[in-house]
Design a protein around this motif. Structure first.
Motif, PDB file in Angstrom:
ATOM      1  N   THR A 339       0.849  -1.192   0.000  1.00  6.48           N
ATOM      2  CA  THR A 339       0.000   0.000   0.000  1.00  6.48           C
ATOM      3  C   THR A 339       0.883   1.240   0.000  1.00  6.48           C
ATOM      4  OG1 THR A 339      -1.759   1.203   1.155  1.00  6.48           O
ATOM      5  CG2 THR A 339      -0.138   0.055   2.522  1.00  6.48           C
ATOM      6  N   ASN A 340       0.360   2.335  -0.543  1.00  6.38           N
ATOM      7  CA  ASN A 340       1.085   3.610  -0.517  1.00  6.38           C
ATOM      8  C   ASN A 340       0.288   4.692   0.207  1.00  6.38           C
ATOM      9  OD1 ASN A 340      -0.955   4.035  -2.336  1.00  6.38           O
ATOM     10  ND2 ASN A 340       0.324   4.962  -3.927  1.00  6.38           N
ATOM     11  N   LEU A 341      -0.683   4.258   1.039  1.00  5.05           N
ATOM     12  CA  LEU A 341      -1.561   5.213   1.720  1.00  5.05           C
ATOM     13  C   LEU A 341      -0.824   5.965   2.823  1.00  5.05           C
ATOM     14  CD1 LEU A 341      -4.374   6.421   2.331  1.00  5.05           C
ATOM     15  CD2 LEU A 341      -4.752   4.456   3.866  1.00  5.05           C
ATOM     16  N   LYS A 342      -1.062   7.283   2.876  1.00  4.98           N
ATOM     17  CA  LYS A 342      -0.630   8.128   3.991  1.00  4.98           C
ATOM     18  C   LYS A 342      -1.785   9.013   4.407  1.00  4.98           C
ATOM     19  CE  LYS A 342       4.289   8.514   2.789  1.00  4.98           C
ATOM     20  NZ  LYS A 342       5.373   9.476   2.443  1.00  4.98           N
ATOM     21  N   CYS A 343      -1.949   9.191   5.736  1.00  2.12           N
ATOM     22  CA  CYS A 343      -2.958  10.116   6.255  1.00  2.12           C
ATOM     23  C   CYS A 343      -2.213  11.308   6.858  1.00  2.12           C
ATOM     24  CB  CYS A 343      -3.828   9.420   7.302  1.00  2.12           C
ATOM     25  SG  CYS A 343      -4.882   8.112   6.627  1.00  2.12           S
ATOM     26  N   LEU A 344      -2.272  12.432   6.174  1.00  2.00           N
ATOM     27  CA  LEU A 344      -1.500  13.608   6.570  1.00  2.00           C
ATOM     28  C   LEU A 344      -2.256  14.405   7.624  1.00  2.00           C
ATOM     29  CD1 LEU A 344      -0.283  14.606   3.015  1.00  2.00           C
ATOM     30  CD2 LEU A 344       0.930  13.264   4.726  1.00  2.00           C
ATOM     31  N   GLN A 345      -1.521  14.871   8.637  1.00  2.00           N
ATOM     32  CA  GLN A 345      -2.130  15.498   9.803  1.00  2.00           C
ATOM     33  C   GLN A 345      -2.571  16.941   9.515  1.00  2.00           C
ATOM     34  OE1 GLN A 345       0.065  14.661  13.616  1.00  2.00           O
ATOM     35  NE2 GLN A 345       1.640  13.902  12.164  1.00  2.00           N
ATOM     36  N   PRO A 346      -3.632  17.372  10.202  1.00  2.00           N
ATOM     37  CA  PRO A 346      -4.023  18.785  10.138  1.00  2.00           C
ATOM     38  C   PRO A 346      -3.142  19.592  11.092  1.00  2.00           C
ATOM     39  CG  PRO A 346      -5.504  17.646  11.586  1.00  2.00           C
ATOM     40  CD  PRO A 346      -4.551  16.599  11.057  1.00  2.00           C
ATOM     41  N   CYS A 347      -3.257  20.900  11.031  1.00  2.00           N
ATOM     42  CA  CYS A 347      -2.531  21.782  11.948  1.00  2.00           C
ATOM     43  C   CYS A 347      -3.506  22.264  13.020  1.00  2.00           C
ATOM     44  CB  CYS A 347      -1.923  22.975  11.200  1.00  2.00           C
ATOM     45  SG  CYS A 347      -0.609  22.489  10.047  1.00  2.00           S
ATOM     46  N   LEU A 348      -3.167  22.021  14.271  1.00  2.00           N
ATOM     47  CA  LEU A 348      -3.999  22.437  15.405  1.00  2.00           C
ATOM     48  C   LEU A 348      -3.474  23.769  15.933  1.00  2.00           C
ATOM     49  CD1 LEU A 348      -6.180  21.913  17.564  1.00  2.00           C
ATOM     50  CD2 LEU A 348      -4.439  20.619  18.837  1.00  2.00           C
ATOM     51  N   VAL A 349      -4.323  24.810  15.848  1.00  2.00           N
ATOM     52  CA  VAL A 349      -3.945  26.141  16.332  1.00  2.00           C
ATOM     53  C   VAL A 349      -4.793  26.436  17.568  1.00  2.00           C
ATOM     54  CG1 VAL A 349      -3.716  28.587  15.777  1.00  2.00           C
ATOM     55  CG2 VAL A 349      -3.425  26.851  13.975  1.00  2.00           C
ATOM     56  N   LYS A 350      -4.138  26.426  18.751  1.00  2.00           N
ATOM     57  CA  LYS A 350      -4.852  26.618  20.020  1.00  2.00           C
ATOM     58  C   LYS A 350      -5.025  28.103  20.306  1.00  2.00           C
ATOM     59  CE  LYS A 350      -3.025  22.338  21.986  1.00  2.00           C
ATOM     60  NZ  LYS A 350      -2.245  21.729  23.097  1.00  2.00           N
TER      61      LYS A 350
END
Length: 408
Positions: A339-350
């Motif tokens: 598989t070549n799947l990647k789940c890229l993270q969002p940016c959390l701005v507190k």
């Protein structure tokens, strides 16, 4: 008068006495004969003429030398006995006899096999030019005492015999030749029927050795080759399952065991050029895969199993706010998951991060998520200013990393 006679008599007497004394002295000196050494001078490649040989040699005797076989001199080589020694009066010597410049022959050239000049003992070799061959048994000549040995060789034009082909082979390129083909001549071949294929070279050339550059081709009926069966069987053939397999012939295959997996196409067809549309398929028991791999920030769409067969697939879904990159499926292939799947993270701005930088989001003032690949949007708090002129108020989120602007 008497006085005069007395004077004449005395003069004559003195003269006679002086002459006798002189003759006596000369006679004694000449009695020792002048001779030269019995050891005669030696010269390179020459010997004393037998006619010149004596038991002893006196003043004025001469030695005449003759050159040995294959050697000659520009003049006579003569030594003279002079004052008890041998003197070479001509300074001549014996040198190798030269031959005249070798004659050229048509369609050839010659090279020296030894030495650097055309002199006695040296040999030349005639070499035929490309497209010609030696037509005589002897191709060398040697410089002898009487000139060049052997007759001039001859070079003949190279030719090939007419190609002897089978009756269903068409030969093109005969042109004006009927009994021989010259060096470099080319002939082409073809079959006399579209149902036949040419096996071998399509063109041959007459070479410098008088032979064609390859074996002559043949024409055979167009068929597809029968190949080895590896754990497969032919279940159907149109028009039949056995060879010969002619163009448009179709074969259908099946694995010999239901537990096996077929690699290749189950049906193939013989093409007009005598090749199959696809290689024979093969069957084998392929390794099973264990549970699917774990992928960061992704979950399986179905509960995992302990074992998966070759070729089975599973599908993943990325977590909320995460961005999918690649194929969401993983495939079991011969015991390994791919598989070549990647789940890229969002940016959390507190909220506290925005307060610290004296900024707020134009979307809302509380904690926000910015998707991977998207830009955030910020402004300075009321009464604050950008820290510098190049402050970026629309930073890009890259797999969970974002650079927030700063105000003062």
């Amino acid at each position: 008068m008497q006085s005069s006679l007395l004077i004449v008599y005395l003069f004559f007497s003195v003269s006679v006495y002086t002459s006798v004394i002189k003759d006596g002295v000369d006679g004694d000196l000449s009695s020792d004969t002048t001779t030269c050494p019995e050891i005669l001078p030696k010269i390179d490649n020459g010997d004393v003429s037998p006619a010149s040989l004596k038991s002893n040699y006196t003043e004025g005797d001469k030695l005449l030398y003759t050159c040995r076989h294959g050697y000659t001199s520009l003049g006579k080589i003569i030594y003279v006995c002079n004052k008890n020694q041998w003197v070479n009066i001509r300074d001549a010597k014996c040198s190798l006899k030269r031959c005249e410049l070798p004659a050229d022959i048509p369609n050839a050239h010659f090279v020296l096999m030894n030495g650097t000049d055309f002199v006695f003992g040296n040999t030349i070799k005639y070499i035929c030019n490309e497209g010609y061959k030696m037509g005589t048994r002897i191709d060398t000549r040697t410089c002898l005492a009487g000139g060049w040995s052997n007759h001039l060789p001859q070079c003949e034009e190279v030719s090939c015999l007419p190609p002897a082909t089978e009756g269903n082979v068409i030969v093109d390129g005969f042109s004006d030749y009927s009994s021989r083909f010259r060096y470099g001549h080319r002939v082409q071949f073809a079959c006399d029927s579209p149902a036949l294929k040419l096996v071998g070279l399509k063109e041959v050339t007459c070479q410098a050795n008088g032979e064609w550059n390859g074996p002559l081709p043949t024409c055979e009926e167009i068929t597809c080759m029968e190949e080895e069966l590896y754990n497969v069987k032919i279940v159907r053939g149109i028009p039949g399952k056995v060879p010969p397999y002619k163009p448009t012939h179709t074969l259908q295959f099946q694995c010999t065991h239901s537990s096996m997996t077929m690699l290749g196409l189950p049906s193939i067809k013989c093409r007009s050029d005598g090749t199959w549309s696809s290689p024979y398929p093969t069957c084998s028991v392929l390794g099973a895969c264990g549970p699917p791999p774990s992928i960061d920030f992704a979950t399986l769409n179905a509960a995992p199993q302990e074992n998966y067969k070759h070729g089975q697939q599973v599908q993943y879904t990325c977590s909320y706010f995460h961005t999918q990159e690649g194929n969401p499926r993983a495939v079991c292939h011969q015991g390994t998951w791919y598989t070549n799947l990647k789940c890229l993270q969002p940016c959390l701005v507190k909220t506290e991060d925005m307060h610290k930088n004296k900024i707020y989001s134009t979307y809302q003032k509380k904690t926000i998520y910015v998707y991977h690949g998207y830009h955030g949007s910020f402004v300075c708090d009321y009464g604050k200013w950008p820290k510098n002129d190049n402050t970026n108020f629309r930073p890009l989120c890259s797999n969970g990393v974002i650079s927030l602007p700063r105000c003062i």
